[in-house]
Design an enzyme around this catalytic site. Structure first.
Site, PDB file in Angstrom:
ATOM      1  N   PRO A   3       0.840  -1.206   0.000  1.00  7.17           N
ATOM      2  CA  PRO A   3       0.000   0.000   0.000  1.00  7.17           C
ATOM      3  C   PRO A   3       0.871   1.250   0.000  1.00  7.17           C
ATOM      4  O   PRO A   3       1.849   1.338   0.747  1.00  7.17           O
ATOM      5  CB  PRO A   3      -0.806  -0.125   1.290  1.00  7.17           C
ATOM      6  CG  PRO A   3      -0.016  -1.058   2.155  1.00  7.17           C
ATOM      7  CD  PRO A   3       0.698  -1.988   1.237  1.00  7.17           C
ATOM      8  N   ALA A  36      -3.900   3.431   1.326  1.00 10.65           N
ATOM      9  CA  ALA A  36      -4.796   3.504   2.475  1.00 10.65           C
ATOM     10  C   ALA A  36      -6.020   4.338   2.112  1.00 10.65           C
ATOM     11  O   ALA A  36      -5.902   5.421   1.542  1.00 10.65           O
ATOM     12  CB  ALA A  36      -4.063   4.124   3.660  1.00 10.65           C
ATOM     13  N   HIS A 154      -5.663  -1.685   8.110  1.00 13.90           N
ATOM     14  CA  HIS A 154      -4.408  -0.976   8.395  1.00 13.90           C
ATOM     15  C   HIS A 154      -4.258  -0.853   9.905  1.00 13.90           C
ATOM     16  O   HIS A 154      -4.811   0.043  10.535  1.00 13.90           O
ATOM     17  CB  HIS A 154      -4.437   0.403   7.735  1.00 13.90           C
ATOM     18  CG  HIS A 154      -3.092   1.074   7.653  1.00 13.90           C
ATOM     19  ND1 HIS A 154      -1.991   0.631   8.358  1.00 13.90           N
ATOM     20  CD2 HIS A 154      -2.669   2.164   6.955  1.00 13.90           C
ATOM     21  CE1 HIS A 154      -0.960   1.410   8.089  1.00 13.90           C
ATOM     22  NE2 HIS A 154      -1.343   2.353   7.242  1.00 13.90           N
ATOM     23  N   ALA A 156      -1.193  -0.616  11.351  1.00  9.12           N
ATOM     24  CA  ALA A 156       0.216  -0.276  11.521  1.00  9.12           C
ATOM     25  C   ALA A 156       0.425   1.235  11.537  1.00  9.12           C
ATOM     26  O   ALA A 156      -0.521   2.026  11.474  1.00  9.12           O
ATOM     27  CB  ALA A 156       1.028  -0.909  10.381  1.00  9.12           C
ATOM     28  N   TYR A 159      -1.531   4.653  13.332  1.00  8.07           N
ATOM     29  CA  TYR A 159      -2.903   5.104  13.111  1.00  8.07           C
ATOM     30  C   TYR A 159      -3.827   4.491  14.167  1.00  8.07           C
ATOM     31  O   TYR A 159      -3.371   3.870  15.121  1.00  8.07           O
ATOM     32  CB  TYR A 159      -3.314   4.823  11.671  1.00  8.07           C
ATOM     33  CG  TYR A 159      -2.428   5.566  10.689  1.00  8.07           C
ATOM     34  CD1 TYR A 159      -2.342   6.957  10.746  1.00  8.07           C
ATOM     35  CD2 TYR A 159      -1.636   4.891   9.760  1.00  8.07           C
ATOM     36  CE1 TYR A 159      -1.496   7.656   9.879  1.00  8.07           C
ATOM     37  CE2 TYR A 159      -0.799   5.586   8.895  1.00  8.07           C
ATOM     38  CZ  TYR A 159      -0.732   6.965   8.960  1.00  8.07           C
ATOM     39  OH  TYR A 159       0.113   7.652   8.121  1.00  8.07           O
ATOM     40  N   ARG A 206      -2.443  -5.556   8.372  1.00 11.13           N
ATOM     41  CA  ARG A 206      -1.048  -5.102   8.364  1.00 11.13           C
ATOM     42  C   ARG A 206      -0.681  -4.581   9.753  1.00 11.13           C
ATOM     43  O   ARG A 206      -1.417  -3.773  10.336  1.00 11.13           O
ATOM     44  CB  ARG A 206      -0.857  -3.995   7.330  1.00 11.13           C
ATOM     45  CG  ARG A 206       0.608  -3.689   7.023  1.00 11.13           C
ATOM     46  CD  ARG A 206       0.726  -2.511   6.089  1.00 11.13           C
ATOM     47  NE  ARG A 206       1.928  -2.601   5.264  1.00 11.13           N
ATOM     48  CZ  ARG A 206       2.550  -1.545   4.740  1.00 11.13           C
ATOM     49  NH1 ARG A 206       2.092  -0.327   4.954  1.00 11.13           N
ATOM     50  NH2 ARG A 206       3.627  -1.702   3.994  1.00 11.13           N
ATOM     51  N   GLY A 279      12.179  -2.531   2.724  1.00 11.21           N
ATOM     52  CA  GLY A 279      13.610  -2.587   2.458  1.00 11.21           C
ATOM     53  C   GLY A 279      14.094  -3.771   1.644  1.00 11.21           C
ATOM     54  O   GLY A 279      15.306  -3.971   1.525  1.00 11.21           O
ATOM     55  N   GLY A 300       7.263  -1.606  -2.224  1.00  8.26           N
ATOM     56  CA  GLY A 300       6.586  -0.320  -2.242  1.00  8.26           C
ATOM     57  C   GLY A 300       7.199   0.647  -3.224  1.00  8.26           C
ATOM     58  O   GLY A 300       6.769   0.750  -4.368  1.00  8.26           O
TER      59      GLY A 300
END
Length: 343
Positions: A3, A36, A154, A156, A159, A206, A279, A300
């Site tokens: 996302p 998102a 979401h 993570a 939020y 997530r 990463g 991403g």
């Protein structure tokens, strides 16, 4: 494809035509997780981010999902409530944003009047929480109506669900605060309702067990996520999506209990399909799968600048560099104009 917030929707949070081009270009990813997407007006913390709470938004998403499916891809929608990471200028009737508790995050946020200092949110009343859980349920139903193959909750990056999980932001004394079990209650209720609404095989989540974005902190993060992820084993979810740390855990003395490698640790606990993210490149992505620590890897920024990333990986072709200046907000530039190999 992970996302990625890109802020190309209208001011009313309606998806636009260029968003359809953007996702269609990247359909070869196999599984796209959308940017998102706000589950309500109260959920909004970023201008020009899309929503899934009005019929106009649902209709605007339909050609986007259809385009991805026509190219053979699958697409899940990431469901979003930012909680305290907002500002009255972004909220309906200029209200204060809500959170688990009245604990302010540091930093600034972009508004229609420029950057503003974060405000202290209002702690949600106990009887208000079921309404937000219901917003997640309705958003999941709307996503399926819009043609999405499923949803990702979401949980993570600091939020609202994260704000309930961590004792640094959750100071509640009701059944949603205090113990780890109570702090996980909100997230698990969202999972439960979304699974009931659209089927557990269409629901993913997530999490960022070592995430410190937006002042997130927990006194015992490993035990917290051991409990939560073990509870998720009770649901036959589409997947669990774990983020590796993407900010340095500094100062080191504050984060001594935080894991520097997340996915291998929780792979031993979680029984279902597991996505890892943050990463990775072609080599490290293959290695974590070969080592048995993950079933899938989400990319991403590489997908921002390489719409045909899959083909480039397969051919060992060079990758386009990304332009951070065009990540968030704008038009076609830095969005749908990155070259394909054929170009």
């Amino acid at each position: 494809m992970a996302p990625l917030t890109r802020r190309r929707a209208t001011e009313d949070h309606v998806p636009t035509d260029i968003m359809g081009i953007y996702y269609e270009q990247r359909a070869s990813a196999g599984l796209i997780i959308s940017e998102a997407t706000n589950i309500s007006l109260q959920a909004v913390g970023y201008m020009n981010s899309p929503g899934i709470f009005t019929q106009q938004q649902v209709e605007a998403w339909k050609p986007i999902t259809k385009a991805v499916h026509k190219k053979g891809g699958l697409i899940f929608m990431q469901l979003w409530h930012v909680g305290r990471v907002s500002h009255p200028l972004l909220q309906p009737n200029n209200q204060l944003p809500v959170s688990s508790s009245a604990v302010k995050a540091s930093g600034v946020i972009n508004t229609s009047e420029g950057h503003k200092i974060m405000v202290t949110p209002i702690a949600l009343k106990t009887d208000e929480i079921p309404g937000i859980v219901n917003d997640y349920k309705n958003a999941s139903l709307n996503a399926i109506d819009a043609g999405f193959d499923g949803v990702e909750i979401h949980g993570a990056n600091g939020y609202l669900p994260d704000q309930f999980l961590h004792d640094g932001s959750n100071k509640r004394t009701d059944e949603y605060g205090g113990t780890i079990q109570n702090r996980c209650r909100f997230v698990l209720e969202i999972v439960e309702e979304c699974c009931k609404a659209i089927g557990s095989g269409r629901v993913g989540i997530r999490l960022s067990p070592s995430g410190i974005y937006k002042d997130m902190f927990d006194s015992n993060p490993v035990v917290l996520y051991e409990y939560l992820i073990n509870e998720l084993n009770d649901y036959d979810l589409a997947y669990l999506h774990l983020m590796e740390p993407y900010q340095a855990l500094e100062p080191a003395e504050k984060y001594t209990k935080y894991l520097k490698e997340v996915t291998p640790y929780f792979r031993k606990i979680y029984n279902g399909p597991l996505i890892t993210n943050v990463g990775f490149n072609f080599e490290s992505g293959n290695k974590i799968i070969e080592d048995g620590h993950a079933d899938m890897v989400a990319f991403g920024k590489l997908f921002i600048s390489n719409p045909d990333l899959v083909e480039r990986f397969a051919k060992g072709a060079p990758l386009n560099p990304w332009n951070t200046d065009t990540f968030y907000y704008g038009g076609e530039k830095g969005y749908i104009d990155y070259p394909f190999l054929d170009d």
